[in-house]
Design a protein around this motif. Structure first.
Motif, PDB file in Angstrom:
ATOM      1  N   PHE A 759       6.347  48.467  37.828  1.00  4.76           N
ATOM      2  CA  PHE A 759       5.002  47.895  37.768  1.00  4.76           C
ATOM      3  C   PHE A 759       5.106  46.395  37.940  1.00  4.76           C
ATOM      4  CE2 PHE A 759       1.250  46.148  35.736  1.00  4.76           C
ATOM      5  CZ  PHE A 759       0.258  46.991  36.229  1.00  4.76           C
ATOM      6  N   SER A 760       4.345  45.850  38.855  1.00  2.50           N
ATOM      7  CA  SER A 760       4.522  44.449  39.171  1.00  2.50           C
ATOM      8  C   SER A 760       3.257  43.864  39.770  1.00  2.50           C
ATOM      9  CB  SER A 760       5.695  44.317  40.142  1.00  2.50           C
ATOM     10  OG  SER A 760       5.630  43.105  40.840  1.00  2.50           O
ATOM     11  N   LEU A 761       2.607  42.997  38.996  1.00  2.78           N
ATOM     12  CA  LEU A 761       1.447  42.278  39.514  1.00  2.78           C
ATOM     13  C   LEU A 761       1.739  40.796  39.446  1.00  2.78           C
ATOM     14  CD1 LEU A 761      -1.653  44.097  37.954  1.00  2.78           C
ATOM     15  CD2 LEU A 761      -0.622  44.414  40.198  1.00  2.78           C
ATOM     16  N   SER A 762       1.183  40.050  40.389  1.00  2.00           N
ATOM     17  CA  SER A 762       1.446  38.616  40.366  1.00  2.00           C
ATOM     18  C   SER A 762       0.185  37.866  39.979  1.00  2.00           C
ATOM     19  CB  SER A 762       1.933  38.139  41.729  1.00  2.00           C
ATOM     20  OG  SER A 762       0.859  37.691  42.510  1.00  2.00           O
ATOM     21  N   ASP A 763       0.365  36.680  39.448  1.00  2.00           N
ATOM     22  CA  ASP A 763      -0.778  35.864  39.045  1.00  2.00           C
ATOM     23  C   ASP A 763      -1.116  34.796  40.072  1.00  2.00           C
ATOM     24  OD1 ASP A 763      -1.797  36.929  36.658  1.00  2.00           O
ATOM     25  OD2 ASP A 763       0.077  36.346  35.671  1.00  2.00           O
ATOM     26  N   GLU A 764      -0.601  34.982  41.248  1.00  2.00           N
ATOM     27  CA  GLU A 764      -0.883  34.070  42.344  1.00  2.00           C
ATOM     28  C   GLU A 764      -2.388  34.052  42.631  1.00  2.00           C
ATOM     29  OE1 GLU A 764       0.623  33.918  46.876  1.00  2.00           O
ATOM     30  OE2 GLU A 764       1.762  35.206  45.508  1.00  2.00           O
ATOM     31  N   GLU A 765      -2.897  32.901  43.092  1.00  2.00           N
ATOM     32  CA  GLU A 765      -4.315  32.805  43.446  1.00  2.00           C
ATOM     33  C   GLU A 765      -4.603  33.644  44.683  1.00  2.00           C
ATOM     34  OE1 GLU A 765      -7.102  31.322  42.096  1.00  2.00           O
ATOM     35  OE2 GLU A 765      -5.722  31.231  40.385  1.00  2.00           O
ATOM     36  N   GLU A 831      -6.631  54.755  33.553  1.00  2.00           N
ATOM     37  CA  GLU A 831      -6.122  54.500  32.199  1.00  2.00           C
ATOM     38  C   GLU A 831      -4.641  54.121  32.247  1.00  2.00           C
ATOM     39  OE1 GLU A 831      -7.548  53.684  29.196  1.00  2.00           O
ATOM     40  OE2 GLU A 831      -8.358  55.658  28.741  1.00  2.00           O
ATOM     41  N   GLU A 832      -3.875  54.805  33.082  1.00  2.00           N
ATOM     42  CA  GLU A 832      -2.437  54.560  33.174  1.00  2.00           C
ATOM     43  C   GLU A 832      -2.140  53.125  33.624  1.00  2.00           C
ATOM     44  OE1 GLU A 832       0.143  56.360  32.314  1.00  2.00           O
ATOM     45  OE2 GLU A 832       1.740  55.130  33.197  1.00  2.00           O
ATOM     46  N   LEU A 833      -2.756  52.713  34.719  1.00  2.00           N
ATOM     47  CA  LEU A 833      -2.474  51.375  35.252  1.00  2.00           C
ATOM     48  C   LEU A 833      -3.030  50.295  34.332  1.00  2.00           C
ATOM     49  CD1 LEU A 833      -3.053  52.059  39.061  1.00  2.00           C
ATOM     50  CD2 LEU A 833      -0.865  51.776  37.874  1.00  2.00           C
ATOM     51  N   TRP A 834      -4.140  50.601  33.700  1.00  2.00           N
ATOM     52  CA  TRP A 834      -4.742  49.681  32.733  1.00  2.00           C
ATOM     53  C   TRP A 834      -3.776  49.408  31.583  1.00  2.00           C
ATOM     54  CZ3 TRP A 834      -8.759  46.527  32.438  1.00  2.00           C
ATOM     55  CH2 TRP A 834      -9.313  46.189  31.198  1.00  2.00           C
ATOM     56  N   HIS A 835      -3.166  50.471  31.098  1.00  2.00           N
ATOM     57  CA  HIS A 835      -2.200  50.298  30.002  1.00  2.00           C
ATOM     58  C   HIS A 835      -0.898  49.667  30.498  1.00  2.00           C
ATOM     59  CE1 HIS A 835      -4.960  52.735  27.630  1.00  2.00           C
ATOM     60  NE2 HIS A 835      -4.329  52.284  26.576  1.00  2.00           N
ATOM     61  N   ARG A 836      -0.488  50.018  31.702  1.00  2.00           N
ATOM     62  CA  ARG A 836       0.727  49.414  32.250  1.00  2.00           C
ATOM     63  C   ARG A 836       0.576  47.908  32.361  1.00  2.00           C
ATOM     64  NH1 ARG A 836       4.394  52.876  36.244  1.00  2.00           N
ATOM     65  NH2 ARG A 836       4.218  54.814  35.105  1.00  2.00           N
ATOM     66  N   ASN A 839      -2.864  46.378  28.514  1.00  2.00           N
ATOM     67  CA  ASN A 839      -4.056  46.537  27.681  1.00  2.00           C
ATOM     68  C   ASN A 839      -3.807  47.589  26.607  1.00  2.00           C
ATOM     69  OD1 ASN A 839      -6.214  44.829  29.040  1.00  2.00           O
ATOM     70  ND2 ASN A 839      -5.378  46.005  30.752  1.00  2.00           N
ATOM     71  N   GLN A 840      -4.367  47.359  25.435  1.00  2.00           N
ATOM     72  CA  GLN A 840      -4.156  48.274  24.310  1.00  2.00           C
ATOM     73  C   GLN A 840      -5.299  49.279  24.174  1.00  2.00           C
ATOM     74  OE1 GLN A 840      -1.233  48.301  22.531  1.00  2.00           O
ATOM     75  NE2 GLN A 840      -0.670  46.827  24.110  1.00  2.00           N
ATOM     76  N   SER A 841      -6.523  48.829  24.478  1.00  2.00           N
ATOM     77  CA  SER A 841      -7.660  49.727  24.300  1.00  2.00           C
ATOM     78  C   SER A 841      -7.900  50.524  25.590  1.00  2.00           C
ATOM     79  CB  SER A 841      -8.899  48.913  23.953  1.00  2.00           C
ATOM     80  OG  SER A 841      -9.168  48.028  25.019  1.00  2.00           O
ATOM     81  N   SER A 842      -8.786  51.500  25.500  1.00  2.00           N
ATOM     82  CA  SER A 842      -9.046  52.369  26.647  1.00  2.00           C
ATOM     83  C   SER A 842      -9.836  51.656  27.739  1.00  2.00           C
ATOM     84  CB  SER A 842      -9.837  53.598  26.200  1.00  2.00           C
ATOM     85  OG  SER A 842     -10.266  54.327  27.317  1.00  2.00           O
ATOM     86  N   VAL A 843      -9.534  51.970  28.967  1.00  2.00           N
ATOM     87  CA  VAL A 843     -10.228  51.398  30.120  1.00  2.00           C
ATOM     88  C   VAL A 843     -11.678  51.874  30.180  1.00  2.00           C
ATOM     89  CG1 VAL A 843      -9.628  53.234  31.752  1.00  2.00           C
ATOM     90  CG2 VAL A 843      -9.968  50.904  32.604  1.00  2.00           C
TER      91      VAL A 843
END
Length: 920
Positions: A759-765, A831-836, A839-843
């Motif tokens: 799992f890999s997201l970037s914070d690039e603009e 829900e899966e990607l949200w938690h990955r 995030n702790q709470s439900s999407v």
RNA sequence: GCCCAGGUGGCGGAACUGGUAGACGCGUUGGACUUAAAAUCCAAUGGCCAGCAAUGGCUGUGCGGGUUCAAGUCCCGCCCUGGGUACCA
């Protein structure tokens, strides 16, 4: 890591259940939204892929509403009483409660796999005594009320008793059965039974002798909407007309409110139209005709009082009591024979044979209310007992049926409206001047109507009248598997049980069949009587009883003191979005509205209409496959070669066909007859033919959602069902197309992961392009969801994923909003990607993204340039370009020269940001 | 018969108040990767015609008319499919 839907879906379904994510309670802090599906009858066959279509649509909508901040009520239950379970019980002796329970478990299991956001704490089933207590309660309320036409509402029956004892019934304008007027004195002298008999004809739930649809095969009476083309909807058995003492609900009292209420509902026009036709309002007049040499008179209903002077005879329905009364002794034998013949016909006979004209003369004459002319009174089966007064004035010049009848029996025909040739064919148009009609001569037909009504009113011969085609709902069934009536009999009169005795539970019986004397199954029950020893009603309620108020019970399903508490009802009010099949147009959707309006009248519910907005999901049809057997052999020839042989097409199980290619080994095993089958192949394969039909076991084209989920996952199933086409249209299911959705989800998943699958997201603009992709998608999807265009919403998300994939975008600022947008469609992957992402709470409670106009601004627009309406080339121009400037650029453009052909153009049309059209 | 929907590629279907017909997906064809298959990716894909090719032309939204600079969309008349209803006075 791969997109392993199986694991993900199991995991989150468990999480949602454990965390009670979908549980809702009354919350005055939040606005409410009530999303309801028509609850299913749990059949033994389980769900096929067509059933969840509507549930998926409503679930997506419910999830969006929740993400928008609404407190969403989204329950599910079971319409559990019904004929199939009982028919099965008769055959096998198994208690219908047992099979029903078994089927419900299966349904629940299947539904749970699809990932719906149902609040299962509110689950209900209509066959549960805790539930049907309130069905019985409502019935007693209807028994204890009458309908006041003047106030247009239901009122308590005690009030009526008070009125009767003070002033009799002359001034009471009620929706009731025909009854003689009586004075206060007469009322007070009646016996209790006589009084009860009178009250019964006023009650909203009443017991009366009426013509009913009797189905001998099912051994029960049926309501009008349960009979189609003369046979029962369930089972297709013949139905006959019979006079029987039956419970009915006075739905007709509400006919005008049911009709007028439609105008404000957000239902499809076609559905409203079906209800309008079913209720069938017609305006006209009721006119009294006296009978010659008799004190008797009778009334007829007509929509064409303007043709009153064209009446040349009268016709009575064979079943009418008047028929025997007015038959003279010379004609008696002939009339009796005719009545016997006519009433013995089955409904189907009557429907299929509408051509042949039959009838006999009664020997009596009616007198024309204005001219005093003698009009022979006939009896014929083309006059129906159930509509109007069961008697008509015949105007053969201007009514087709009267015309045929008159010509057949040589009765006179007098034209009273100009136009047409009534001696040959009825002229039923309103176009034309009135003739041969004394004081209305010269008027148009339309002008004449009020004039003639005024005249007959003045003479006391009739009045203006509105008639409805809708009939009261026959409410008893001579069956076992339904709600018992909370009614006992004392001296032959029905009385309600005390409400504290509810529920009156369905008793055990030794067999689910009628008794040897033909009494209903409940007559087999031991001690089927009250504590005082009074016998209980032996019929049970029909299928629509339990479904008429279930949406109210869902608001407060565990309340033991009331159908629904005032608090819950005030909060949830009514259903904001109702999704279900159009086949309930004339049944459930009429009865529910009636039931609700009654409860509204008596102050139990706060809304007059139960279902504000309604979407009809279309049917999912089956896609059948065929193999072609050469006649007289066990040899099968492939689709494109079949025309060279004499073949019989046979259905083949679609589950052993992939993309129209037959799995030959599986085919051999499928049916022992084909074990040694031979095949003529094309290019080494056996190609099957296909056809679109109903999805049905017997056509081997049923697709089970469980199989689809096993192969592709619930998220793919949900999205593919929505992707098939517009929700309200019928469309065939073709499993082949499902790959497109599956690939889309995998591609979506991949955006969130690197090459190694981490799992890999970037914070690039994000770039302008990426922002544009995101925001145009948000706009499109939200617009589409609001209008239930789920297929195009999915297309829009596919386009977004395609665009982001080609730029290898993995930016959090783009992907996370997109994820929230997708979640209602594919909640598990959401829900899966949200938690990955940490995030702790439900999407489920994440906010739905909003689009921002600023990212969608464009500087240029690519104009299609057309010559004489045909697009020839494209030209990019600034969005704010001046018309003259644009024309100049176009005309001087290199590519334009060819089309201009050196001549100046006649005209140039410039539509900003749309098109440029050059006329040459 | 009457009332209501609908008719667009090989298939499911897109197309805002008339403004690039065929979005998106399936299928098909060709290619890349692979020992091979699966998976994945790339390209082409309404029909017809011309050209080695880039490309160009004609035609095309059930049928026939019409309105308009422009029609899948509006108007008139038909045909077909699906649904509702069935002697409703």
């Amino acid at each position: 890591m791969e997109y392993s839907f199986h694991e993900i879906e199991k995991k989150w379904q468990r999480y949602w259940e454990e965390q009670q994510i979908y549980r809702v309670e009354v919350d005055p802090e939040k606005p409410k939204y009530y999303v309801l599906d028509m609850f299913p009858y749990p059949s033994g066959a389980g769900l096929h892929v067509g059933h969840p279509l509507g549930y998926i649509a409503s679930d997506i909508y419910a999830r969006y509403k929740r993400m928008e901040g609404y407190n969403v009520l989204h329950p599910m239950g079971y319409d559990a009483f019904g004929l199939p379970a009982e028919q099965y019980a008769i055959q096998t002796g198994q208690h219908p409660a047992k099979t029903t329970d078994h089927n419900i478990r299966r349904y629940r299991e299947q539904l749970s796999q699809i990932g719906f956001s149902f609040d299962w704490n509110r689950e209900l089933r209509t066959c549960d005594p805790k539930y049907y207590k309130w069905t019985q309660w409502a019935f007693i309320e209807m028994f204890e009320h009458w309908y006041d036409n003047h106030q247009q509402k239901a009122r308590p029956i005690e009030k009526l008793e008070g009125i009767f004892s003070r002033e009799g019934n002359a001034e009471v304008d009620a929706a009731n059965d025909p009854l003689d007027t009586f004075s206060a004195d007469q009322w007070n002298k009646m016996s209790q039974e006589q009084q009860q008999q009178v009250l019964l004809s006023y009650r909203i739930a009443y017991l009366a002798d009426s013509m009913v649809n009797w189905c001998p095969e099912l051994g029960t009476v049926l309501a009008n909407d349960e009979v189609k083309e003369g046979v029962s909807v369930r089972g297709g058995y013949p139905v006959i007309q019979k006079k029987m003492k039956q419970w009915s609900l006075r739905v007709t009292a509400y006919a005008n409110r049911l009709l007028d209420g439609l105008d404000d509902l957000e239902w499809s026009e076609s559905l409203k139209e079906i209800q309008r036709n079913w209720i069938g309002r017609s305006r006209g007049a009721e006119i009294r005709f006296d009978v010659e040499h008799s004190h008797t008179s009778f009334e007829v209903f007509t929509t064409r009082p303007d043709t009153l002077f064209g009446v040349t005879f009268m016709v009575l329905a064979p079943e009418s009591d008047l028929t025997r009364e007015l038959t003279t002794s010379e004609n008696r034998q002939e009339v009796e024979e005719y009545i016997k013949k006519a009433t013995a016909r089955s409904e189907r006979d009557r429907i299929t044979d509408t051509q042949s004209v039959s009838g006999v003369f009664t020997g009596s004459y009616a007198l024309h209310p204005i001219t005093g002319e003698r009009l022979p009174i006939w009896v014929s089966d083309y006059v129906l007992i159930g509509y109007g007064t069961g008697a008509i004035m015949a105007v053969p010049a201007h009514d087709e049926r009267d015309n045929e009848f008159a010509r057949h029996f040589n009765l006179p025909i007098i034209p009273v409206i100009e136009g047409g040739d009534p001696m040959k064919q009825a002229y039923d148009s309103l176009e034309g001047k009135v003739i041969n009609s004394q004081f209305i001569n010269g008027y148009t037909a339309e002008q004449a109507i009020p004039v003639i009504i005024e005249e007959i009113e003045k003479r006391g011969m009739g009045r203006e009248k509105v008639n409805y085609r809708l009939r009261d709902a026959i409410f008893s069934r001579q069956r076992y598997w339904g709600e018992p009536f909370p009614i006992y009999y004392k001296n032959g009169m029905p009385y309600p049980l005390d409400k504290s005795k509810l529920p009156l539970e369905l008793p055990e019986v030794d067999a689910f069949k009628p008794t040897s004397e033909g009494r209903p199954p409940l007559a087999r029950a031991k001690d089927w009587k009250t504590e005082e020893g009074y016998p209980l009603e032996e019929s049970t309620m029909p299928g629509f009883a339990g479904s008429s108020a279930y949406y109210l019970r869902f608001m407060d399903p565990h309340n033991e003191a009331a159908l629904v508490s005032e608090e819950a009802n005030q909060y949830w009010r009514n259903v904001d979005l109702y999704v279900g099949g159009i086949e309930h147009a004339t049944g459930h959707l009429i009865y529910s509205r009636f039931w609700n309006k009654f409860l509204y009248d008596i102050g139990w519910v706060c809304e007059d209409e139960p279902f504000k907005k309604l979407i009809n999901q279309g049917m999912i049809q089956g896609r059948s496959n065929f193999v072609y057997r050469i006649k007289g052999t066990n040899k099968f020839v492939s689709y494109n070669l079949k025309d060279h042989y004499d073949v019989t097409p046979l259905h083949v199980d679609v589950n052993i066909v992939d993309n129209d290619v037959l799995d030959i080994e599986a085919f051999r095993e499928w049916n022992p007859d084909f074990k040694d089958a031979e095949f003529i192949l094309e290019e080494g394969r056996y190609i099957c033919g296909y056809g679109i039909e109903k999805m049905s076991k017997s056509l081997y084209n049923v697709i089970n959602p469980d199989d689809i989920i096993r192969k592709y996952g619930a998220d793919t199933l949900r999205m593919y069902e929505m992707f098939l086409g517009p929700i309200d249209m019928s469309k065939p299911w073709d499993t082949n197309g499902i790959d497109g959705i599956y690939k889309f989800l995998k591609k979506f998943w991949r955006l969130f992961h690197d090459e190694q699958g981490n799992f890999s997201l970037s914070d690039e603009e994000p770039s302008d392009e990426e922002l544009k992709t995101l925001h145009k998608t948000i706009r499109k999807v939200r617009e589409d969801v609001e209008q239930f265009n789920f297929n195009t919403a999915i297309s829009a998300m596919m386009i977004a994923v395609n665009e982001l994939s080609s730029s290898l975008c993995n930016k959090r600022q783009i992907l996370m909003p997109l994820l929230r947008l997708l979640t209602p469609f594919a909640p598990h992957i959401g829900e899966e990607l949200w938690h990955r992402d940490g995030n702790q709470s439900s999407v489920v409670d994440a906010p739905v993204p909003e689009h921002q106009e600023k990212y969608l601004q464009e500087n240029t627009f690519t104009y299609p340039v057309a010559f004489n309406g045909k697009m020839r080339f494209k030209l990019e121009l600034p969005v704010d370009i001046e018309q003259e400037k644009a024309k100049e650029i176009v005309l001087n453009h290199e590519k334009a020269q060819k089309w201009l052909n050196q001549k100046p153009p006649k005209k140039v049309i410039f539509v900003p940001n749309k098109i440029i059209n050059v006329v040459v």
